[in-house]
Design a protein around this motif. Sequence first.
Motif, PDB file in Angstrom:
ATOM      1  N   GLU A  51      26.716  38.494 -16.110  1.00 32.01           N
ATOM      2  CA  GLU A  51      27.599  37.655 -17.677  1.00 32.01           C
ATOM      3  C   GLU A  51      29.037  37.260 -17.506  1.00 32.01           C
ATOM      4  O   GLU A  51      29.553  38.168 -17.314  1.00 32.01           O
ATOM      5  N   TYR A  52      29.023  36.214 -17.715  1.00 31.30           N
ATOM      6  CA  TYR A  52      30.362  35.729 -17.532  1.00 31.30           C
ATOM      7  C   TYR A  52      31.167  36.338 -18.176  1.00 31.30           C
ATOM      8  O   TYR A  52      31.553  35.733 -19.473  1.00 31.30           O
ATOM      9  N   LYS A  53      31.361  36.877 -18.665  1.00 33.24           N
ATOM     10  CA  LYS A  53      32.596  37.175 -20.072  1.00 33.24           C
ATOM     11  C   LYS A  53      33.847  36.755 -20.099  1.00 33.24           C
ATOM     12  O   LYS A  53      34.491  36.202 -21.466  1.00 33.24           O
ATOM     13  N   HIS A  54      34.279  36.465 -18.880  1.00 32.65           N
ATOM     14  CA  HIS A  54      35.076  35.629 -19.064  1.00 32.65           C
ATOM     15  C   HIS A  54      35.078  33.547 -18.685  1.00 32.65           C
ATOM     16  O   HIS A  54      35.935  33.029 -18.765  1.00 32.65           O
ATOM     17  N   HIS A  55      34.673  33.784 -18.617  1.00 29.23           N
ATOM     18  CA  HIS A  55      33.667  31.813 -18.296  1.00 29.23           C
ATOM     19  C   HIS A  55      32.847  31.628 -18.921  1.00 29.23           C
ATOM     20  O   HIS A  55      31.658  32.167 -18.870  1.00 29.23           O
ATOM     21  N   PHE A  56      32.727  30.439 -19.103  1.00 32.93           N
ATOM     22  CA  PHE A  56      32.092  29.183 -19.075  1.00 32.93           C
ATOM     23  C   PHE A  56      31.155  28.950 -18.006  1.00 32.93           C
ATOM     24  O   PHE A  56      32.196  28.153 -17.445  1.00 32.93           O
ATOM     25  N   GLU A  57      30.431  28.672 -17.523  1.00 33.76           N
ATOM     26  CA  GLU A  57      29.462  28.474 -16.460  1.00 33.76           C
ATOM     27  C   GLU A  57      27.922  27.172 -17.141  1.00 33.76           C
ATOM     28  O   GLU A  57      27.380  27.210 -17.825  1.00 33.76           O
ATOM     29  N   ALA A  58      28.351  25.955 -16.742  1.00 31.63           N
ATOM     30  CA  ALA A  58      26.865  25.431 -16.169  1.00 31.63           C
ATOM     31  C   ALA A  58      26.060  25.616 -15.185  1.00 31.63           C
ATOM     32  O   ALA A  58      27.118  24.513 -14.449  1.00 31.63           O
ATOM     33  N   ASN A  59      25.001  25.224 -14.820  1.00 33.00           N
ATOM     34  CA  ASN A  59      24.285  24.691 -13.871  1.00 33.00           C
ATOM     35  C   ASN A  59      23.532  23.428 -14.000  1.00 33.00           C
ATOM     36  O   ASN A  59      22.685  23.837 -14.977  1.00 33.00           O
ATOM     37  N   TYR A  60      23.163  22.953 -12.443  1.00 34.79           N
ATOM     38  CA  TYR A  60      21.952  21.764 -12.388  1.00 34.79           C
ATOM     39  C   TYR A  60      21.048  22.044 -11.124  1.00 34.79           C
ATOM     40  O   TYR A  60      21.978  22.137 -10.147  1.00 34.79           O
ATOM     41  N   CYS A  61      20.397  21.818 -11.006  1.00 36.87           N
ATOM     42  CA  CYS A  61      19.593  22.667 -10.432  1.00 36.87           C
ATOM     43  C   CYS A  61      18.666  21.204  -9.320  1.00 36.87           C
ATOM     44  O   CYS A  61      18.251  19.776 -10.389  1.00 36.87           O
ATOM     45  N   ILE A  62      19.201  21.466  -8.486  1.00 44.21           N
ATOM     46  CA  ILE A  62      19.103  20.643  -7.603  1.00 44.21           C
ATOM     47  C   ILE A  62      17.754  20.699  -5.939  1.00 44.21           C
ATOM     48  O   ILE A  62      17.463  20.036  -5.855  1.00 44.21           O
ATOM     49  N   ALA A  63      17.336  21.604  -6.145  1.00 45.10           N
ATOM     50  CA  ALA A  63      16.514  21.999  -5.314  1.00 45.10           C
ATOM     51  C   ALA A  63      15.863  23.419  -5.478  1.00 45.10           C
ATOM     52  O   ALA A  63      16.793  24.242  -6.351  1.00 45.10           O
ATOM     53  N   GLY A  64      14.996  23.677  -4.621  1.00 39.26           N
ATOM     54  CA  GLY A  64      13.884  25.308  -5.497  1.00 39.26           C
ATOM     55  C   GLY A  64      13.448  24.935  -7.088  1.00 39.26           C
ATOM     56  O   GLY A  64      13.792  24.078  -7.974  1.00 39.26           O
ATOM     57  N   GLU A  65      12.956  26.365  -7.668  1.00 38.59           N
ATOM     58  CA  GLU A  65      12.242  26.521  -8.448  1.00 38.59           C
ATOM     59  C   GLU A  65      12.827  27.773  -9.122  1.00 38.59           C
ATOM     60  O   GLU A  65      13.245  28.897  -7.929  1.00 38.59           O
ATOM     61  N   GLY A  66      12.823  28.221 -10.228  1.00 41.38           N
ATOM     62  CA  GLY A  66      13.684  29.929 -10.429  1.00 41.38           C
ATOM     63  C   GLY A  66      13.151  29.712 -11.971  1.00 41.38           C
ATOM     64  O   GLY A  66      12.195  29.147 -12.642  1.00 41.38           O
ATOM     65  N   GLU A  67      14.026  30.455 -12.328  1.00 38.53           N
ATOM     66  CA  GLU A  67      13.840  30.764 -13.927  1.00 38.53           C
ATOM     67  C   GLU A  67      15.638  31.786 -14.685  1.00 38.53           C
ATOM     68  O   GLU A  67      15.788  32.360 -13.622  1.00 38.53           O
ATOM     69  N   VAL A  68      15.374  31.636 -15.744  1.00 37.54           N
ATOM     70  CA  VAL A  68      16.576  32.305 -16.353  1.00 37.54           C
ATOM     71  C   VAL A  68      16.071  33.034 -17.428  1.00 37.54           C
ATOM     72  O   VAL A  68      15.494  31.591 -18.284  1.00 37.54           O
ATOM     73  N   VAL A  69      16.882  33.808 -17.504  1.00 39.93           N
ATOM     74  CA  VAL A  69      15.958  34.933 -18.681  1.00 39.93           C
ATOM     75  C   VAL A  69      17.355  35.836 -19.661  1.00 39.93           C
ATOM     76  O   VAL A  69      18.429  35.893 -18.813  1.00 39.93           O
ATOM     77  N   VAL A  70      17.289  34.782 -21.302  1.00 40.47           N
ATOM     78  CA  VAL A  70      18.718  35.601 -22.117  1.00 40.47           C
ATOM     79  C   VAL A  70      18.019  36.780 -22.135  1.00 40.47           C
ATOM     80  O   VAL A  70      16.646  37.695 -22.820  1.00 40.47           O
TER      81      VAL A  70
END
Length: 134
Positions: A51-70
Amino acid sequence: MIVRTLEEIQGSERDVRGDVWRSRRMLLRSDGMGFSLHDTVITEGTEQTLEYKHHFEANYCIAGEGEVVVVATGKTYPIKPGTLYALDKNDRHILRATKGDLRLVCVFYPPLTGTEVHRPDGSYAPAEELDTKA
């Protein structure tokens, strides 16, 4: 102009590791760009609650697979090469690498200094706090 290669960053102070991740920090606050840029690898079969309380973050996947859960809603989004997810509300989230190591190009605003470590709640300290320790 700033030109760097991943090869020259590997093994330097910009090559930072945690228990289940590695972040090669291509641009940091000291570079004066107003954001930081990272080539990050999350180990297959692992998960992190962040939880980045003090930062905004953007992520772009270039390899592998996964998931993000809110965490707030339980909504799960698959991640594969070509997927972008952005934490535009400082969202508490769970990141999982499910098939191969998950490799992400990450952008942080405000930019990271390069000395941050995750706090127990998954956040980084605000830049102002790090400035007082310098």
